[in-house]
Design a protein around this motif. Sequence first.
Motif, PDB file in Angstrom:
ATOM      1  N   PHE A   1      19.814  85.708  91.506  1.00 57.96           N
ATOM      2  CA  PHE A   1      18.931  86.593  90.762  1.00 57.96           C
ATOM      3  C   PHE A   1      18.145  87.486  91.710  1.00 57.96           C
ATOM      4  CE2 PHE A   1      19.748  83.105  87.887  1.00 57.96           C
ATOM      5  CZ  PHE A   1      19.941  83.747  86.673  1.00 57.96           C
ATOM      6  N   ASN A   2      17.676  88.619  91.175  1.00 56.79           N
ATOM      7  CA  ASN A   2      16.896  89.552  91.970  1.00 56.79           C
ATOM      8  C   ASN A   2      15.497  88.976  92.190  1.00 56.79           C
ATOM      9  OD1 ASN A   2      14.805  91.850  92.063  1.00 56.79           O
ATOM     10  ND2 ASN A   2      16.725  92.900  92.555  1.00 56.79           N
ATOM     11  N   PRO A   3      15.065  88.790  93.448  1.00 56.15           N
ATOM     12  CA  PRO A   3      13.762  88.167  93.695  1.00 56.15           C
ATOM     13  C   PRO A   3      12.587  88.993  93.183  1.00 56.15           C
ATOM     14  CG  PRO A   3      14.760  88.942  95.742  1.00 56.15           C
ATOM     15  CD  PRO A   3      15.814  89.035  94.692  1.00 56.15           C
TER      16      PRO A   3
ATOM     17  N   ASP B   1      10.909  66.589  83.343  1.00 57.60           N
ATOM     18  CA  ASP B   1      10.837  67.735  84.253  1.00 57.60           C
ATOM     19  C   ASP B   1      12.175  68.465  84.303  1.00 57.60           C
ATOM     20  OD1 ASP B   1       8.230  67.370  84.790  1.00 57.60           O
ATOM     21  OD2 ASP B   1       8.503  66.474  86.758  1.00 57.60           O
ATOM     22  N   HIS B   2      12.726  68.734  83.103  1.00 57.74           N
ATOM     23  CA  HIS B   2      14.063  69.303  83.008  1.00 57.74           C
ATOM     24  C   HIS B   2      14.183  70.619  83.784  1.00 57.74           C
ATOM     25  CE1 HIS B   2      18.013  69.943  81.490  1.00 57.74           C
ATOM     26  NE2 HIS B   2      17.687  70.909  80.661  1.00 57.74           N
ATOM     27  N   PHE B   3      13.149  71.428  83.723  1.00 61.21           N
ATOM     28  CA  PHE B   3      13.131  72.675  84.473  1.00 61.21           C
ATOM     29  C   PHE B   3      11.912  72.648  85.388  1.00 61.21           C
ATOM     30  CE2 PHE B   3      15.393  73.807  80.539  1.00 61.21           C
ATOM     31  CZ  PHE B   3      16.581  74.248  81.105  1.00 61.21           C
ATOM     32  N   PRO B   4      11.998  71.938  86.527  1.00 62.56           N
ATOM     33  CA  PRO B   4      10.841  71.790  87.392  1.00 62.56           C
ATOM     34  C   PRO B   4      10.388  73.131  87.943  1.00 62.56           C
ATOM     35  CG  PRO B   4      12.830  71.097  88.523  1.00 62.56           C
ATOM     36  CD  PRO B   4      13.207  71.329  87.091  1.00 62.56           C
ATOM     37  N   PRO B   5       9.092  73.291  88.177  1.00 62.61           N
ATOM     38  CA  PRO B   5       8.599  74.544  88.742  1.00 62.61           C
ATOM     39  C   PRO B   5       9.154  74.745  90.140  1.00 62.61           C
ATOM     40  CG  PRO B   5       6.881  72.883  88.766  1.00 62.61           C
ATOM     41  CD  PRO B   5       8.018  72.306  87.984  1.00 62.61           C
ATOM     42  N   SER B   6       9.223  75.979  90.546  1.00 61.64           N
ATOM     43  CA  SER B   6       9.784  76.323  91.850  1.00 61.64           C
ATOM     44  C   SER B   6       8.668  76.615  92.841  1.00 61.64           C
ATOM     45  CB  SER B   6      10.703  77.533  91.723  1.00 61.64           C
ATOM     46  OG  SER B   6      11.033  78.046  92.982  1.00 61.64           O
TER      47      SER B   6
ATOM     48  N   MET C   1       6.578  82.991  96.746  1.00 59.75           N
ATOM     49  CA  MET C   1       6.938  84.417  96.751  1.00 59.75           C
ATOM     50  C   MET C   1       5.982  85.237  95.911  1.00 59.75           C
ATOM     51  SD  MET C   1      11.055  84.951  96.714  1.00 59.75           S
ATOM     52  CE  MET C   1      11.280  84.213  95.101  1.00 59.75           C
ATOM     53  N   ALA C   2       5.593  84.666  94.759  1.00 58.47           N
ATOM     54  CA  ALA C   2       4.702  85.379  93.844  1.00 58.47           C
ATOM     55  C   ALA C   2       3.242  85.299  94.259  1.00 58.47           C
ATOM     56  CB  ALA C   2       4.871  84.825  92.426  1.00 58.47           C
ATOM     57  N   ARG C   3       2.948  84.391  95.214  1.00 58.20           N
ATOM     58  CA  ARG C   3       1.581  84.207  95.700  1.00 58.20           C
ATOM     59  C   ARG C   3       0.629  83.871  94.570  1.00 58.20           C
ATOM     60  NH1 ARG C   3       1.152  89.157 100.187  1.00 58.20           N
ATOM     61  NH2 ARG C   3       2.927  88.471 101.447  1.00 58.20           N
ATOM     62  N   ILE C   4       1.007  82.877  93.784  1.00 57.12           N
ATOM     63  CA  ILE C   4       0.164  82.463  92.668  1.00 57.12           C
ATOM     64  C   ILE C   4      -0.151  80.965  92.812  1.00 57.12           C
ATOM     65  CG2 ILE C   4       0.914  84.204  91.036  1.00 57.12           C
ATOM     66  CD1 ILE C   4       2.881  82.209  89.875  1.00 57.12           C
TER      67      ILE C   4
END
Length: 260
Positions: free
Chosen positions: A29-31, A246-251, A257-260
């Motif tokens: 995917f596009n970052p 946690d089927h879709f664990p956070p990345s 990358m998003a600095r959040i």
Amino acid sequence: MSKLKPPHMVRHLMTKGCMGEFASGTSAFNPDESVALVRYFARLAAERTPDANDQLVEIYRAIGEASMARHKPPQKIACSKGCGSCCYQQVSVNAVEVFYIARRLRRTKAISEHLARIATKLARGPRDSSRVNDPANPCAFLVDEVCSVHVDRPFACRAMVSLDLAACLRRFENGTGLIPYPVANEPIKQWLNVSLWTALRVNGFPPHTYELTAAIDAVLRDTTIERDWFAGEDRMAEAIDDRVPDHFPPSDALRAMARI
């Protein structure tokens, strides 16, 4: 709706879908798109209001639909109205979609019928876990082989389409066999859900997925559950889908990358 308008890149995703490569079982995917999406999701989730919740869900679904359309396969989709063989399996759903669907159901004239079908399904007890599709346990929202909440159905249902009707029927009847799906749909679903889960986790929300029927039933019967969930208290514990913790664990990488 929330006053927080989507930025240009998110609006582009809503109409044109995501860029990406899907071949040989891999995906990319596009970052820049991923960063813009998770930042916007996080800002919407931080508002902790029903309006922001519903805007998040509608944008999440719009991006998913546009992305699947952009990367649709050359083969014709086999699904059509009245073919409900995929509606006899357990559906896992995130909390924001639960709240959205429950709110939409409350506004319908058929709410009492929906509640009755939900009660009937819950009274049947657990589905046959040895099969993907349990012919004795249809979705509570399946009426005469047609989805009664089709417009508001979860994104998991939107992404589950088949390229071969005969394969669907074989698995429904025998409980075996593979169904050919568009190769891009599953990675697009995972990409969206990782973005969503990352945004929710940044805001401290409970990290669970839920069984659709039990979660909708709980929220329809107690409107304070949504308020408490936004405050960090998960009162849908009995509806948590233990099959997919946690089927879709956070990345962490996406968050960095998003600095959040």
